[in-house]
Design a protein around this motif. Sequence first.
Motif, PDB file in Angstrom:
ATOM      1  N   SER A   1      10.757  26.578  24.813  1.00 23.73           N
ATOM      2  CA  SER A   1      10.356  26.666  23.411  1.00 23.73           C
ATOM      3  C   SER A   1       8.896  27.029  23.269  1.00 23.73           C
ATOM      4  CB  SER A   1      10.617  25.318  22.720  1.00 23.73           C
ATOM      5  OG  SER A   1       9.879  24.296  23.377  1.00 23.73           O
TER       6      SER A   1
ATOM      7  N   ILE B   1      16.950  22.836  12.804  1.00 23.17           N
ATOM      8  CA  ILE B   1      16.035  21.692  12.783  1.00 23.17           C
ATOM      9  C   ILE B   1      16.859  20.413  12.753  1.00 23.17           C
ATOM     10  CG2 ILE B   1      14.220  20.510  11.501  1.00 23.17           C
ATOM     11  CD1 ILE B   1      13.342  23.196  10.413  1.00 23.17           C
TER      12      ILE B   1
ATOM     13  N   ASN C   1      16.708  16.008  13.239  1.00 22.38           N
ATOM     14  CA  ASN C   1      15.875  14.806  13.227  1.00 22.38           C
ATOM     15  C   ASN C   1      16.224  13.939  14.433  1.00 22.38           C
ATOM     16  OD1 ASN C   1      14.533  15.331  10.732  1.00 22.38           O
ATOM     17  ND2 ASN C   1      16.415  14.743   9.643  1.00 22.38           N
ATOM     18  N   THR C   2      15.195  13.601  15.219  1.00 21.85           N
ATOM     19  CA  THR C   2      15.393  12.744  16.386  1.00 21.85           C
ATOM     20  C   THR C   2      14.425  11.574  16.307  1.00 21.85           C
ATOM     21  OG1 THR C   2      13.730  13.806  17.796  1.00 21.85           O
ATOM     22  CG2 THR C   2      15.912  14.841  17.710  1.00 21.85           C
TER      23      THR C   2
ATOM     24  N   ARG D   1      11.060  15.575  13.952  1.00 25.44           N
ATOM     25  CA  ARG D   1      11.849  16.768  13.665  1.00 25.44           C
ATOM     26  C   ARG D   1      11.684  17.777  14.806  1.00 25.44           C
ATOM     27  NH1 ARG D   1      13.210  17.692   8.292  1.00 25.44           N
ATOM     28  NH2 ARG D   1      12.649  19.902   8.398  1.00 25.44           N
ATOM     29  N   MET D   2      12.799  18.245  15.370  1.00 25.64           N
ATOM     30  CA  MET D   2      12.789  19.179  16.481  1.00 25.64           C
ATOM     31  C   MET D   2      13.410  20.504  16.038  1.00 25.64           C
ATOM     32  SD  MET D   2      11.494  17.449  19.066  1.00 25.64           S
ATOM     33  CE  MET D   2      12.036  18.291  20.540  1.00 25.64           C
ATOM     34  N   GLN D   3      12.726  21.596  16.385  1.00 25.91           N
ATOM     35  CA  GLN D   3      13.242  22.926  16.054  1.00 25.91           C
ATOM     36  C   GLN D   3      13.682  23.631  17.337  1.00 25.91           C
ATOM     37  OE1 GLN D   3      11.155  25.571  13.205  1.00 25.91           O
ATOM     38  NE2 GLN D   3      11.180  27.119  14.835  1.00 25.91           N
ATOM     39  N   THR D   4      14.890  24.154  17.345  1.00 21.05           N
ATOM     40  CA  THR D   4      15.409  24.907  18.482  1.00 21.05           C
ATOM     41  C   THR D   4      15.883  26.269  18.000  1.00 21.05           C
ATOM     42  OG1 THR D   4      17.618  23.944  18.184  1.00 21.05           O
ATOM     43  CG2 THR D   4      16.126  22.839  19.728  1.00 21.05           C
TER      44      THR D   4
END
Length: 372
Positions: free
Chosen positions: A99, A171, A173-174, A178-181
């Motif tokens: 990423s 996006i 939620n963890t 917030r994680m974007q892949t």
Amino acid sequence: MKQDYYEILGVTKNASAAEIKKAYRKKAVQYHPDKNPGDATAEENFKKAAEAYEVLSDADKKARYDQFGHAAFEGGGGFGGGGMNMDDIFSQFGDIFGSAFGGGGGFGGFGGGGGQRRVKGSNLRIRVKLTLEEVANGVEKKVKVRRKVQADGVTYKTCGTCGGRGQVTKITNTILGRMQTAAACNACGGSGQIIDKRPSDADGQGLKVAEETVSINIPAGVEEGMQLKVPNKGNEAPGNGVPGDLLVAIETLDHETLKREGDNLHYDLYVSISEAVLGTSKEIDSVGGKVRIKLESGIQSGKILRLRGKGISSLNGYGSGDLLVHVNVWTPKELNKEQKDFFERMQNNENFEPKPEKSDKSFFEKVKDMFS
């Protein structure tokens, strides 16, 4: 002279696969076009690192490189390395960047899509059979290949799902926030385009099968099992994608009288007792045509005559091997009365008694010399 692949990545020859991958990722991030916009030197280093990784990350290519160096990938576009472009790099190794640059391996402005990743067509594989003479001298082979190409009249439009980027982002939620892949778009397969119009002879990707004659330059010295790569002669990709490669596996045919051992050739020459005693000249096969050799009188069975430079051209360009002629004195299995009487009279003749000289080497010494 091309730079050493291990030196490019900054690793030793004993580096593990994980160490090679880690070193490549470090170099790729360092010289990535997103971090060095407009820097031609950084782009060149980026390509060098990718080329080095392509070879060293593949066990078979790495073994050939360790043995032959860059010469193992010369001729017909190379056996696996060399001549890489940005499309090759991001289609093959984009996942290595993770990423760090948007998750897809692409970079701003590449391919005109603001991060668009161009799809690469599939590779094709064929086998080419070579005679020993073709292996020794190198040859250009023309082969007919059936490959997928863009059909005439097909048009494309921008993919509505990804907006032409070839990627979709998600996006989630963890517990870390917030994680974007990013991942390749399923609608267009990562090309950023979908078919608008296609003729009746095209498949669902706008491609059709066509036969093409491809010229393959095969360098002298190749060996059984080696693989050449002809860039961009595999199947084409839809839209503005990059064609795949044509992979050519080398297969060698047995010669009637010559046997290959590395760059050297071996020839078994059989002579009669009278020829060995009196001396003679013989015409024998070589990869360059017939050659005549002289046998001195009194030549012994097991003698090895070395014709320098009459073997196979070295793949790394360091001259040619030798043609080793193994002399075998043929003993007749049947004799008429006159012949038998002659040899019976010669049994106690001192000229017919074995008298090896110190300079006459034993069988094991000859074998040792042959392999040294």
